[in-house]
Write a protein that holds these residues in place. Structure first.
Motif, PDB file in Angstrom:
ATOM      1  N   GLY A 137       0.810  -1.216   0.000  1.00  0.00           N
ATOM      2  CA  GLY A 137       0.000   0.000   0.000  1.00  0.00           C
ATOM      3  C   GLY A 137       0.843   1.265   0.000  1.00  0.00           C
ATOM      4  O   GLY A 137       1.739   1.431  -0.830  1.00  0.00           O
ATOM      5  N   ILE A 138       0.512   2.164   0.952  1.00  0.00           N
ATOM      6  CA  ILE A 138       1.295   3.407   1.069  1.00  0.00           C
ATOM      7  C   ILE A 138       2.191   3.372   2.309  1.00  0.00           C
ATOM      8  O   ILE A 138       2.664   4.396   2.771  1.00  0.00           O
ATOM      9  N   GLU A 139       2.409   2.164   2.843  1.00  0.00           N
ATOM     10  CA  GLU A 139       3.233   2.040   4.054  1.00  0.00           C
ATOM     11  C   GLU A 139       4.716   2.206   3.741  1.00  0.00           C
ATOM     12  O   GLU A 139       5.176   1.774   2.685  1.00  0.00           O
ATOM     13  N   PRO A 140       5.474   2.793   4.696  1.00  0.00           N
ATOM     14  CA  PRO A 140       6.931   2.746   4.538  1.00  0.00           C
ATOM     15  C   PRO A 140       7.414   1.308   4.693  1.00  0.00           C
ATOM     16  O   PRO A 140       6.649   0.457   5.165  1.00  0.00           O
ATOM     17  N   LEU A 141       8.655   1.054   4.346  1.00  0.00           N
ATOM     18  CA  LEU A 141       9.168  -0.299   4.540  1.00  0.00           C
ATOM     19  C   LEU A 141       9.181  -0.610   6.029  1.00  0.00           C
ATOM     20  O   LEU A 141       9.576   0.230   6.837  1.00  0.00           O
ATOM     21  N   PHE A 142       8.723  -1.803   6.378  1.00  0.00           N
ATOM     22  CA  PHE A 142       8.700  -2.168   7.795  1.00  0.00           C
ATOM     23  C   PHE A 142      10.106  -2.489   8.273  1.00  0.00           C
ATOM     24  O   PHE A 142      10.503  -2.184   9.380  1.00  0.00           O
ATOM     25  N   GLY A 143      10.874  -3.106   7.428  1.00  0.00           N
ATOM     26  CA  GLY A 143      12.285  -3.390   7.703  1.00  0.00           C
ATOM     27  C   GLY A 143      12.979  -3.551   6.370  1.00  0.00           C
ATOM     28  O   GLY A 143      12.330  -3.823   5.371  1.00  0.00           O
ATOM     29  N   LEU A 144      14.301  -3.358   6.349  1.00  0.00           N
ATOM     30  CA  LEU A 144      15.014  -3.535   5.075  1.00  0.00           C
ATOM     31  C   LEU A 144      15.262  -5.017   4.834  1.00  0.00           C
ATOM     32  O   LEU A 144      15.457  -5.457   3.709  1.00  0.00           O
ATOM     33  N   ALA A 145      15.283  -5.752   5.934  1.00  0.00           N
ATOM     34  CA  ALA A 145      15.289  -7.202   5.827  1.00  0.00           C
ATOM     35  C   ALA A 145      14.163  -7.628   6.729  1.00  0.00           C
ATOM     36  O   ALA A 145      13.952  -7.028   7.775  1.00  0.00           O
ATOM     37  N   MET A 146      13.386  -8.579   6.286  1.00  0.00           N
ATOM     38  CA  MET A 146      12.325  -8.937   7.212  1.00  0.00           C
ATOM     39  C   MET A 146      11.867 -10.361   7.113  1.00  0.00           C
ATOM     40  O   MET A 146      12.079 -11.062   6.143  1.00  0.00           O
ATOM     41  N   THR A 147      11.260 -10.737   8.230  1.00  0.00           N
ATOM     42  CA  THR A 147      10.704 -12.058   8.352  1.00  0.00           C
ATOM     43  C   THR A 147       9.208 -11.887   8.455  1.00  0.00           C
ATOM     44  O   THR A 147       8.742 -11.136   9.289  1.00  0.00           O
ATOM     45  N   ARG A 148       8.490 -12.531   7.573  1.00  0.00           N
ATOM     46  CA  ARG A 148       7.030 -12.420   7.646  1.00  0.00           C
ATOM     47  C   ARG A 148       6.453 -13.737   8.119  1.00  0.00           C
ATOM     48  O   ARG A 148       6.863 -14.804   7.677  1.00  0.00           O
ATOM     49  N   ARG A 149       5.493 -13.587   9.014  1.00  0.00           N
ATOM     50  CA  ARG A 149       4.749 -14.777   9.428  1.00  0.00           C
ATOM     51  C   ARG A 149       3.548 -14.842   8.487  1.00  0.00           C
ATOM     52  O   ARG A 149       2.689 -13.986   8.525  1.00  0.00           O
ATOM     53  N   VAL A 150       3.519 -15.811   7.601  1.00  0.00           N
ATOM     54  CA  VAL A 150       2.431 -15.856   6.623  1.00  0.00           C
ATOM     55  C   VAL A 150       1.547 -17.075   6.814  1.00  0.00           C
ATOM     56  O   VAL A 150       1.938 -18.061   7.440  1.00  0.00           O
ATOM     57  N   LEU A 151       0.364 -16.961   6.228  1.00  0.00           N
ATOM     58  CA  LEU A 151      -0.578 -18.065   6.194  1.00  0.00           C
ATOM     59  C   LEU A 151      -0.630 -18.748   7.550  1.00  0.00           C
ATOM     60  O   LEU A 151      -0.978 -18.142   8.529  1.00  0.00           O
ATOM     61  N   ASP A 152      -0.237 -20.010   7.640  1.00  0.00           N
ATOM     62  CA  ASP A 152      -0.447 -20.702   8.921  1.00  0.00           C
ATOM     63  C   ASP A 152       0.770 -20.653   9.833  1.00  0.00           C
ATOM     64  O   ASP A 152       1.193 -21.668  10.390  1.00  0.00           O
ATOM     65  N   GLY A 153       1.336 -19.478   9.981  1.00  0.00           N
ATOM     66  CA  GLY A 153       2.390 -19.319  10.987  1.00  0.00           C
ATOM     67  C   GLY A 153       3.794 -19.582  10.478  1.00  0.00           C
ATOM     68  O   GLY A 153       4.761 -19.463  11.220  1.00  0.00           O
ATOM     69  N   ARG A 154       3.959 -19.947   9.199  1.00  0.00           N
ATOM     70  CA  ARG A 154       5.305 -20.188   8.703  1.00  0.00           C
ATOM     71  C   ARG A 154       6.053 -18.866   8.528  1.00  0.00           C
ATOM     72  O   ARG A 154       5.446 -17.825   8.343  1.00  0.00           O
ATOM     73  N   LEU A 155       7.373 -18.947   8.590  1.00  0.00           N
ATOM     74  CA  LEU A 155       8.178 -17.728   8.485  1.00  0.00           C
ATOM     75  C   LEU A 155       8.861 -17.658   7.119  1.00  0.00           C
ATOM     76  O   LEU A 155       9.420 -18.642   6.645  1.00  0.00           O
ATOM     77  N   ILE A 156       8.796 -16.488   6.510  1.00  0.00           N
ATOM     78  CA  ILE A 156       9.482 -16.283   5.237  1.00  0.00           C
ATOM     79  C   ILE A 156      10.394 -15.073   5.408  1.00  0.00           C
ATOM     80  O   ILE A 156       9.983 -14.056   5.936  1.00  0.00           O
ATOM     81  N   THR A 157      11.667 -15.193   4.980  1.00  0.00           N
ATOM     82  CA  THR A 157      12.589 -14.074   5.166  1.00  0.00           C
ATOM     83  C   THR A 157      13.054 -13.503   3.830  1.00  0.00           C
ATOM     84  O   THR A 157      13.153 -14.221   2.853  1.00  0.00           O
ATOM     85  N   SER A 158      13.323 -12.204   3.838  1.00  0.00           N
ATOM     86  CA  SER A 158      13.826 -11.589   2.609  1.00  0.00           C
ATOM     87  C   SER A 158      14.546 -10.283   2.910  1.00  0.00           C
ATOM     88  O   SER A 158      14.259  -9.623   3.905  1.00  0.00           O
ATOM     89  N   ILE A 159      15.479  -9.905   2.017  1.00  0.00           N
ATOM     90  CA  ILE A 159      16.140  -8.598   2.116  1.00  0.00           C
ATOM     91  C   ILE A 159      15.587  -7.736   0.994  1.00  0.00           C
ATOM     92  O   ILE A 159      15.410  -8.205  -0.126  1.00  0.00           O
ATOM     93  N   ASN A 160      15.289  -6.499   1.297  1.00  0.00           N
ATOM     94  CA  ASN A 160      14.640  -5.647   0.301  1.00  0.00           C
ATOM     95  C   ASN A 160      15.601  -5.288  -0.849  1.00  0.00           C
ATOM     96  O   ASN A 160      16.629  -4.652  -0.641  1.00  0.00           O
ATOM     97  N   GLN A 161      15.216  -5.702  -2.048  1.00  0.00           N
ATOM     98  CA  GLN A 161      16.092  -5.529  -3.206  1.00  0.00           C
ATOM     99  C   GLN A 161      16.219  -4.058  -3.619  1.00  0.00           C
ATOM    100  O   GLN A 161      17.273  -3.620  -4.050  1.00  0.00           O
ATOM    101  N   VAL A 162      15.146  -3.299  -3.474  1.00  0.00           N
ATOM    102  CA  VAL A 162      15.193  -1.875  -3.848  1.00  0.00           C
ATOM    103  C   VAL A 162      16.206  -1.138  -2.961  1.00  0.00           C
ATOM    104  O   VAL A 162      16.973  -0.301  -3.425  1.00  0.00           O
ATOM    105  N   ALA A 163      16.232  -1.497  -1.680  1.00  0.00           N
ATOM    106  CA  ALA A 163      17.191  -0.878  -0.749  1.00  0.00           C
ATOM    107  C   ALA A 163      18.618  -1.284  -1.094  1.00  0.00           C
ATOM    108  O   ALA A 163      19.535  -0.444  -1.088  1.00  0.00           O
ATOM    109  N   VAL A 164      18.808  -2.558  -1.404  1.00  0.00           N
ATOM    110  CA  VAL A 164      20.146  -3.039  -1.771  1.00  0.00           C
ATOM    111  C   VAL A 164      20.626  -2.317  -3.027  1.00  0.00           C
ATOM    112  O   VAL A 164      21.765  -1.827  -3.088  1.00  0.00           O
ATOM    113  N   ASP A 165      19.749  -2.204  -4.033  1.00  0.00           N
ATOM    114  CA  ASP A 165      20.128  -1.513  -5.274  1.00  0.00           C
ATOM    115  C   ASP A 165      20.445  -0.039  -5.015  1.00  0.00           C
ATOM    116  O   ASP A 165      21.340   0.536  -5.628  1.00  0.00           O
TER     117      ASP A 165
END
Ligand code: ADP
Length: 563
Positions: free
Chosen positions: A425-453
């Motif tokens: 949406g219009i939210e700022p980045l929550f973290g430049l690297a982050m772990t999301r708890r999705v769907l049924d509680g599993r964790l997915i991690t990622s580093i923000n590519q736009v920030a890295v670039d």
């Protein structure tokens, strides 16, 4: 089409059918939605290609129910519903049945419980006493938990209670008990009279909706302070500004807004539904390096295609209830919005916390709404106005045509932004690297590519910096130029006033509501929350939600990477 591993996981888990590829999914959706064109004598094949292209290019995505259900028999495609709750046992349970059917179809539901008589009030037939709105909300919550929406979604609800309802204190404190009402977001329906009473330190009457009599009088400030305290403690309840929302009602003759949908961005009349869709702004950039800028021409073209898409959805949608079909077709509301805004700012080397960025937010939504309304007027001319047009503000304002009573909404884009790999949406980045708890509680991690670039383009990226960003999700404490730190500042590092500024700037040019959480740092005090509430109210926002870092046990999003 390249999908991130996160996007693939999400799509496989809930969106793709057996043996379906993401490409197949986009064709399935494109063909179904484009089929509406034939009834107006247009070519469905070329429309389908256009729709396929903007979706597979991650330029525009419709809300999840459209992606999941299109092409199915009796496909329900809308995300947002509001249902009335009448003050009778039959009415309450009739709406509960309707809620279950909507949840089963992938939609979320909002309700106002304000018409229900308070706890302990007289019940005519039996001579007994009413158990009150809260008790029925718990039943709705339990039913939501049980339905679980088949393979699609778990079910989400919004409950609003007017601030002058006699049970308002129990409502405000309802989520103090852990593990209750987990399938509900709560918002207090705030009136201008109440805000005035708080400002003047005056008394405020709580009124029994059954007979209109005052059942109790309290200092308004006491209610407001409790609201602030609870929101400071765990982010709820939010505020829903009833008078502001109703001033923007395009069809006041059809009824009054009492509640929005679950994530608060879409006020609707009872039984209305709305389909949402969002444009990925990271794909709306042209030029290189310092010449990079927003591609306004492209944005306007995408808006044109997206509005036709969403308007077609209203035609091909299979509604879960006849009341919903009737109310939705009367106003034909659609909610086109944006996502990837925070990353657009980074691409343009602009801090989220800057007047330049706030002005751009307003500018973008001004363009989107103006263009969407122009398309809606053309469609109204070609295909007919929305049936309630003659009683609407558009007719009063001298318009001759309008196909949709509203055209824009800013959704949270919780899942579709993950699919499109852009900030939500219009939210700022929550973290430049982050772990999301999705769907049924599993964790997915990622580093923000736009920030890295961004760091790379500034000539600042090396292994050490990369590792630090991955570990902390932030550059705030790193030895980097000030400007870089500002451009890459994350949600809790951005002053609450800037959050509110973006919310208000977007709202000014958005027909419906704007989904936005005002993030506060861990050490924020209750007065900071009160300040946010006042400034959102005075800037004309339709609602506001706050979240103080770490105040909830299980956050959906956390900083940095954890395994
Ligand atoms: P998405 O990204 O999946 O399209 P959003 O996060 O933008 O969805 O939410 C848009 C709206 O969709 C919400 O306000 C709500 O009405 C509905 N919604 C979101 N999540 C759920 C859910 N788990 N169950 C039912 N409805 C939901």
């Amino acid at each position: 089409m390249t999908l991130t591993p996160e996007a693939e996981t999400v799509l496989k888990a809930r969106y793709l059918r057996e043996n379906e590829t993401p490409d197949d999914m986009f064709w399935r959706v494109a063909n179904h939605v484009a089929s509406a064109e034939t009834s107006y004598g247009h070519d469905a094949v070329s429309a389908a290609r256009e729709y396929y292209e903007i979706m597979s290019g991650m330029i525009f995505l419709p809300n999840s129910p459209t992606l999941i259900n299109a092409g199915k028999l009796k496909a329900q495609l809308a995300a947002c519903f509001v249902l009335p709750v009448e003050d009778s046992l039959a009415g309450i349970f009739e709406t509960l049945k309707h809620t279950a059917l909507i949840h089963q179809s992938g939609g979320g539901t909002g309700f106002s419980f304000s018409r229900l008589r308070p706890q302990g009030d007289k019940v005519g037939i039996t001579g007994g006493v009413s158990s009150g709105p809260l008790s029925f909300m718990h039943i709705y919550d339990m039913a939501t938990q049980v339905v679980k929406q088949g393979a699609a979604r778990r079910g989400a609800n919004m409950a609003v209670l007017r601030v002058d309802h006699p049970d308002i204190v129990s409502f405000i404190t309802a989520k103090q008990r852990p593990d209750v009402l987990n399938n509900f977001n709560l918002s207090v329906g705030i009136s201008d009279v109440f805000m005035e009473a708080v400002k003047n330190q005056g008394d405020f009457d709580l009124i029994n909706p059954r007979n209109g009599k005052t059942s109790k009088t309290m200092p308004a400030k006491e209610i407001f302070d409790l609201l602030v305290k609870m929101a400071w403690e765990n982010g709820e309840p939010g505020l829903f500004f009833l008078d502001t929302v109703n001033k923007a009602n395009p069809t006041p003759g059809l009824g009054v807004f009492e509640s929005p949908n679950p994530c608060s961005e879409q006020p609707l009349l009872p039984y209305e539904s709305c389909v949402l869709g969002s444009i990925n702004l990271t794909k709306m950039v042209t030029g290189n390096g310092r010449d990079r800028r927003l591609d306004r021409g492209k944005l306007a073209r995408v808006v044109r295609t997206a509005v036709r898409f969403l308007d077609n959805v209203i035609d091909v949608n299979c509604y879960p209830l006849p009341e919903v079909a009737a109310a939705t077709r009367l106003t034909r509301k659609i909610g086109l919005g944006i996502m990837g805004l925070a990353e657009l700012f980074i691409l343009l080397d602009m801090p989220y916390a800057s007047q330049q960025a706030v002005d751009l937010t307003a500018d973008i939504m001004k363009l989107v709404t103006a263009e969407a309304r122009a398309v809606s007027a053309e469609l109204g001319c070609q295909r007919g106005n929305f049936p309630a047009f003659t009683d609407s503000i558009y007719a009063q304002q001298g318009y001759s045509h309008m196909r949709n009573a509203t055209v824009t909404t800013i959704a949270p884009t919780g899942t579709i932004s993950m699919i499109a790999n852009c900030s939500s949406g219009i939210e700022p980045l929550f973290g430049l690297a982050m772990t999301r708890r999705v769907l049924d509680g599993r964790l997915i991690t990622s580093i923000n590519q736009v920030a890295v670039d961004y760091l790379k383009n500034q000539g600042l990226l090396n292994q050490e910096i990369y590792d630090q960003v991955a570990a902390s999700g932030s550059v705030a404490n790193m030895a980097l130029p000030d400007k870089v730190k500002k451009v890459l500042a994350t949600a809790h590092e951005i002053e609450p006033a800037w959050h509110v500024a973006h919310l208000a700037a977007a709202q000014k040019y958005t027909d419906n509501g704007v989904s936005k959480t005002v993030n506060l740092p861990k050490d924020a005090v209750p007065q900071d929350v009160a300040d946010v509430f006042w400034s959102a109210y005075s800037k004309g926002c339709k609602g506001v939600t706050v979240y103080r870092d770490t105040s909830r046990d299980q956050q959906v999003l956390t900083h940095g990477i954890s395994s």
